[in-house]
Design an enzyme around this catalytic site. Structure first.
Site, PDB file in Angstrom:
ATOM      1  N   GLU A  44       0.867  -1.191   0.000  1.00 28.64           N
ATOM      2  CA  GLU A  44       0.000   0.000   0.000  1.00 28.64           C
ATOM      3  C   GLU A  44       0.897   1.233   0.000  1.00 28.64           C
ATOM      4  OE1 GLU A  44      -3.469   1.106   0.070  1.00 28.64           O
ATOM      5  OE2 GLU A  44      -2.233   2.895  -0.080  1.00 28.64           O
ATOM      6  N   GLN A  52     -13.713   6.726   4.090  1.00 29.80           N
ATOM      7  CA  GLN A  52     -14.347   7.488   3.009  1.00 29.80           C
ATOM      8  C   GLN A  52     -15.811   7.834   3.281  1.00 29.80           C
ATOM      9  OE1 GLN A  52     -13.381   5.692  -0.855  1.00 29.80           O
ATOM     10  NE2 GLN A  52     -11.501   4.885   0.001  1.00 29.80           N
ATOM     11  N   VAL A  87       2.061  -1.497  -6.416  1.00 26.36           N
ATOM     12  CA  VAL A  87       2.306  -2.713  -7.207  1.00 26.36           C
ATOM     13  C   VAL A  87       2.372  -2.299  -8.676  1.00 26.36           C
ATOM     14  CG1 VAL A  87       1.309  -4.909  -7.966  1.00 26.36           C
ATOM     15  CG2 VAL A  87       1.194  -4.248  -5.571  1.00 26.36           C
ATOM     16  N   CYS A 170     -20.222   4.036  -3.807  1.00 22.08           N
ATOM     17  CA  CYS A 170     -21.353   4.632  -3.092  1.00 22.08           C
ATOM     18  C   CYS A 170     -22.234   5.461  -4.021  1.00 22.08           C
ATOM     19  CB  CYS A 170     -20.900   5.476  -1.903  1.00 22.08           C
ATOM     20  SG  CYS A 170     -22.300   5.782  -0.815  1.00 22.08           S
ATOM     21  N   LYS A 314     -20.798  -0.745  -4.740  1.00 28.60           N
ATOM     22  CA  LYS A 314     -19.409  -0.641  -4.280  1.00 28.60           C
ATOM     23  C   LYS A 314     -19.376   0.213  -3.009  1.00 28.60           C
ATOM     24  CE  LYS A 314     -17.350  -1.336  -8.830  1.00 28.60           C
ATOM     25  NZ  LYS A 314     -17.004  -2.743  -8.611  1.00 28.60           N
ATOM     26  N   ALA A 317     -19.899  -1.250   3.193  1.00 29.14           N
ATOM     27  CA  ALA A 317     -20.871  -2.233   3.705  1.00 29.14           C
ATOM     28  C   ALA A 317     -20.721  -3.555   2.953  1.00 29.14           C
ATOM     29  CB  ALA A 317     -22.285  -1.689   3.538  1.00 29.14           C
ATOM     30  N   CYS A 349     -26.358   1.601   1.274  1.00 27.90           N
ATOM     31  CA  CYS A 349     -26.095   3.005   1.007  1.00 27.90           C
ATOM     32  C   CYS A 349     -26.974   3.840   1.940  1.00 27.90           C
ATOM     33  CB  CYS A 349     -26.427   3.276  -0.463  1.00 27.90           C
ATOM     34  SG  CYS A 349     -25.893   4.875  -0.959  1.00 27.90           S
TER      35      CYS A 349
HETATM   36  C1  FAD Z   1     -17.751  10.270  -0.737  1.00 29.08           C
HETATM   37  C2  FAD Z   1     -17.890   8.811  -0.423  1.00 29.08           C
HETATM   38  C3  FAD Z   1     -18.907   8.387   0.408  1.00 29.08           C
HETATM   39  C4  FAD Z   1     -19.054   7.037   0.705  1.00 29.08           C
HETATM   40  N1  FAD Z   1     -20.060   6.660   1.559  1.00 29.08           N
HETATM   41  C5  FAD Z   1     -20.188   5.357   1.895  1.00 29.08           C
HETATM   42  C6  FAD Z   1     -21.173   4.952   2.847  1.00 29.08           C
HETATM   43  O1  FAD Z   1     -21.913   5.776   3.390  1.00 29.08           O
HETATM   44  N2  FAD Z   1     -21.274   3.646   3.161  1.00 29.08           N
HETATM   45  C7  FAD Z   1     -20.451   2.714   2.590  1.00 29.08           C
HETATM   46  O2  FAD Z   1     -20.571   1.534   2.935  1.00 29.08           O
HETATM   47  N3  FAD Z   1     -19.508   3.051   1.666  1.00 29.08           N
HETATM   48  C8  FAD Z   1     -19.352   4.354   1.314  1.00 29.08           C
HETATM   49  N4  FAD Z   1     -18.385   4.731   0.415  1.00 29.08           N
HETATM   50  C9  FAD Z   1     -17.651   3.700  -0.344  1.00 29.08           C
HETATM   51  C10 FAD Z   1     -16.518   3.021   0.437  1.00 29.08           C
HETATM   52  O3  FAD Z   1     -15.723   3.964   1.091  1.00 29.08           O
HETATM   53  C11 FAD Z   1     -15.689   2.189  -0.535  1.00 29.08           C
HETATM   54  O4  FAD Z   1     -16.543   1.329  -1.238  1.00 29.08           O
HETATM   55  C12 FAD Z   1     -14.640   1.356   0.206  1.00 29.08           C
HETATM   56  O5  FAD Z   1     -13.736   2.199   0.874  1.00 29.08           O
HETATM   57  C13 FAD Z   1     -13.918   0.444  -0.784  1.00 29.08           C
HETATM   58  O6  FAD Z   1     -12.815  -0.172  -0.182  1.00 29.08           O
HETATM   59  P1  FAD Z   1     -11.603  -0.725  -1.091  1.00 29.08           P
HETATM   60  O7  FAD Z   1     -10.599  -1.241  -0.131  1.00 29.08           O
HETATM   61  O8  FAD Z   1     -12.130  -1.580  -2.155  1.00 29.08           O
HETATM   62  O9  FAD Z   1     -11.026   0.578  -1.787  1.00 29.08           O
HETATM   63  P2  FAD Z   1     -10.205   1.747  -1.086  1.00 29.08           P
HETATM   64  O10 FAD Z   1     -10.621   1.885   0.345  1.00 29.08           O
HETATM   65  O11 FAD Z   1     -10.334   2.919  -1.972  1.00 29.08           O
HETATM   66  O12 FAD Z   1      -8.710   1.214  -1.050  1.00 29.08           O
HETATM   67  C14 FAD Z   1      -7.951   0.905  -2.178  1.00 29.08           C
HETATM   68  C15 FAD Z   1      -6.464   0.998  -1.769  1.00 29.08           C
HETATM   69  O13 FAD Z   1      -5.661   0.427  -2.803  1.00 29.08           O
HETATM   70  C16 FAD Z   1      -4.491   1.199  -2.898  1.00 29.08           C
HETATM   71  N5  FAD Z   1      -3.894   1.014  -4.227  1.00 29.08           N
HETATM   72  C17 FAD Z   1      -4.342   1.483  -5.419  1.00 29.08           C
HETATM   73  N6  FAD Z   1      -3.510   1.126  -6.405  1.00 29.08           N
HETATM   74  C18 FAD Z   1      -2.517   0.404  -5.832  1.00 29.08           C
HETATM   75  C19 FAD Z   1      -1.351  -0.258  -6.346  1.00 29.08           C
HETATM   76  N7  FAD Z   1      -1.023  -0.224  -7.645  1.00 29.08           N
HETATM   77  N8  FAD Z   1      -0.563  -0.911  -5.471  1.00 29.08           N
HETATM   78  C20 FAD Z   1      -0.876  -0.980  -4.141  1.00 29.08           C
HETATM   79  N9  FAD Z   1      -1.957  -0.373  -3.615  1.00 29.08           N
HETATM   80  C21 FAD Z   1      -2.765   0.310  -4.450  1.00 29.08           C
HETATM   81  C22 FAD Z   1      -4.959   2.625  -2.660  1.00 29.08           C
HETATM   82  O14 FAD Z   1      -3.894   3.476  -2.247  1.00 29.08           O
HETATM   83  C23 FAD Z   1      -6.012   2.426  -1.583  1.00 29.08           C
HETATM   84  O15 FAD Z   1      -5.501   2.607  -0.281  1.00 29.08           O
HETATM   85  C24 FAD Z   1     -18.176   6.081   0.129  1.00 29.08           C
HETATM   86  C25 FAD Z   1     -17.137   6.514  -0.708  1.00 29.08           C
HETATM   87  C26 FAD Z   1     -16.983   7.859  -0.971  1.00 29.08           C
HETATM   88  C27 FAD Z   1     -15.852   8.323  -1.855  1.00 29.08           C
END
Ligand code: FAD
Length: 411
Positions: A44, A52, A87, A170, A314, A317, A349
């Site tokens: 990471e 978020q 990565v 979201c 996405k 939750a 959501c």
């Molecule tokens: C404004 C907003 C409001 C939201 N509200 C809600 C809500 O009310 N309820 C809810 O359930 N969800 C909500 N969400 C959605 C939720 O936050 C995301 O769906 C969740 O964080 C997804 O998790 P993830 O680990 O898949 O992605 P992320 O948490 O985005 O993590 C991905 C990680 O991968 C890393 N990465 C990327 N590329 C590479 C690489 N090449 N090598 C190594 N690491 C890498 C990034 O740096 C990042 O840290 C919201 C999102 C936003 C933006």
């Protein structure tokens, strides 16, 4: 405490996790809770971890921005090895990944949790003006306080809110910030002076029909004009003009709209690395089985979170529901067994329709409602105070102390 260690190039980790966001940390913590001796590496690049879902609250003046991020080192589970790098390549047949430094990490199982890509460049002129001229986005963490500044500063004029066509994280977030802004203007007695427009690239207000009537009522309540199938294509911040494209009778047409405040949700897509490494489905997303979350061709690869090409909402939750499935199935593969657990597509959501009330939209792959609050207390499509408490009080606590610790429940 996690460390930045370097192992020899011949070392084989039990599990390598790409991404230390919601899904990556939850998966690492959950695996270690079940098997503390597993050797897990998390790759990471970011020094911070972000909550978020809090950005919507920051953008409405309901949570300090500082409460939405913590140093990565504090949220990584003890005993994982953290490579603070990006990565660069995944070689699925040979079971190694290459980091930005060129170092290779070998794995027995790879979990891809790298989220999605925000395409700020997809809207001409946007990057140049974001954070100034009344143009903001809660999708860029540092800008969520600016959204709130803009809302407070606007007492008369025109406010535009946009939603792109592509799948976004979201899907309710573009509307959540709009309703909270309108409720603020209503309480401040200025809503009638603010001309509010929702430019929605999609045909429908929300992907699950059951929630459209209640959201339509709120549009009417606040006097919001809904422009469906209109896509934001360019912004001229200096002149405060937004350019929208729509399908007219004689082909694609464009028009411009003046604004005093503009809240933009950027187009979003799968990370290019997924296609580049031959791991993508036809849409570019990680090609996993929607039930087991195991990669369709490479049994030693799993996906979790936004990167997956599954039809769920996405959301964090969804990660909560995916976490035990991925944990169980990864452990099965490490034992040489078949993955058995299945994810049902649960996502949620919390639609903040007004201060003090949330419509908690919860549903699965089939669009079937999956309410978790007691139905005798709250109808599944009704705004409720209990759901507001869940969104603003319970969820942040659960996120840091439950989900990121690998627990499906806070207690
Ligand atoms: C404004 C907003 C409001 C939201 N509200 C809600 C809500 O009310 N309820 C809810 O359930 N969800 C909500 N969400 C959605 C939720 O936050 C995301 O769906 C969740 O964080 C997804 O998790 P993830 O680990 O898949 O992605 P992320 O948490 O985005 O993590 C991905 C990680 O991968 C890393 N990465 C990327 N590329 C590479 C690489 N090449 N090598 C190594 N690491 C890498 C990034 O740096 C990042 O840290 C919201 C999102 C936003 C933006």
């Amino acid at each position: 405490m996690s460390t930045l260690k370097n192992k020899s190039s011949h070392h084989v980790y039990d599990v390598v996790i790409v991404g230390g966001g919601t899904a990556g940390i939850a998966a690492a913590a959950s695996l270690l809770k079940r098997h503390p001796r597993l050797e897990i590496a998390v790759v990471e690049p970011s020094a911070n971890h972000y909550y978020q879902p809090g950005w919507t609250l920051v953008g409405a003046g309901l949570m300090p921005y500082e409460q939405t991020h913590r140093p990565m080192i504090q949220v990584l589970p003890d005993d994982v090895i953290w490579y603070q790098q990006r990565v660069r390549t995944i070689a699925p047949r040979r079971r190694w990944i290459a980091l930005g430094s060129g170092q290779q990490l070998q794995y027995r199982v790879l979990i891809i949790a790298m989220g999605l890509t925000l395409n700020w460049k997809g809207i001409e002129g946007l990057e140049e003006t974001l954070g100034s001229n009344g143009v903001s986005s809660n999708y860029m963490p540092e800008l969520s306080p600016y959204t709130w500044q803009n809302i407070q500063a606007l007492t008369t004029g025109r406010a535009l809110f946009t939603q792109p066509l592509e799948t976004i994280k979201c899907a309710g977030a573009p509307q959540k910030t709009m309703y909270l802004a309108c409720d603020h203007w209503r309480k401040a007695g200025v809503l009638s002076n603010v001309d509010v427009h929702f430019h929605n690239s999609r045909a429908s207000l929300f992907g699950i029909d059951a929630f459209v009537p209640v959201l339509s009522k709120y549009l009417e309540h606040y006097g919001i004009s809904h422009h469906s199938q209109e896509e934001l294509v360019a912004v001229d911040g200096t002149h405060r003009q937004a350019f929208f494209r729509y399908q007219g009778d004689q082909g694609l047409r464009e028009y411009e709209a003046r604004f005093d405040m503009l809240h933009v949700v950027p187009p979003q897509c799968a990370p290019a690395l997924i296609s580049d490494c031959g791991l993508a489905d036809s849409g570019g997303w990680l090609d996993v089985d929607p039930g087991t979350l195991q990669h369709t061709y490479f049994p030693t690869i799993f996906g979790i979170g936004d990167v997956c090409g599954t039809g769920n909402a996405k959301t964090a939750a969804a990660v909560r529901a995916q976490m035990p499935v991925v944990t169980d199935n990864v452990l099965a593969v490490l034992r040489g067994a078949m993955p058995k657990q299945k994810y049902d597509g649960y996502g949620a959501c919390p639609l903040t329709v007004e201060h003090g009330r949330v419509v908690l939209a919860e549903f699965d792959y089939s669009g079937e409602l999956q309410p978790s609050l007691p139905q005798w207390l709250v109808g599944s499509t009704e705004p409720s105070r209990l759901a507001w408490w869940v969104k603003t009080q319970l969820m942040p606590r659960y996120y840091w102390n439950g989900l990121l610790k690998g627990r499906k429940r806070l207690l």
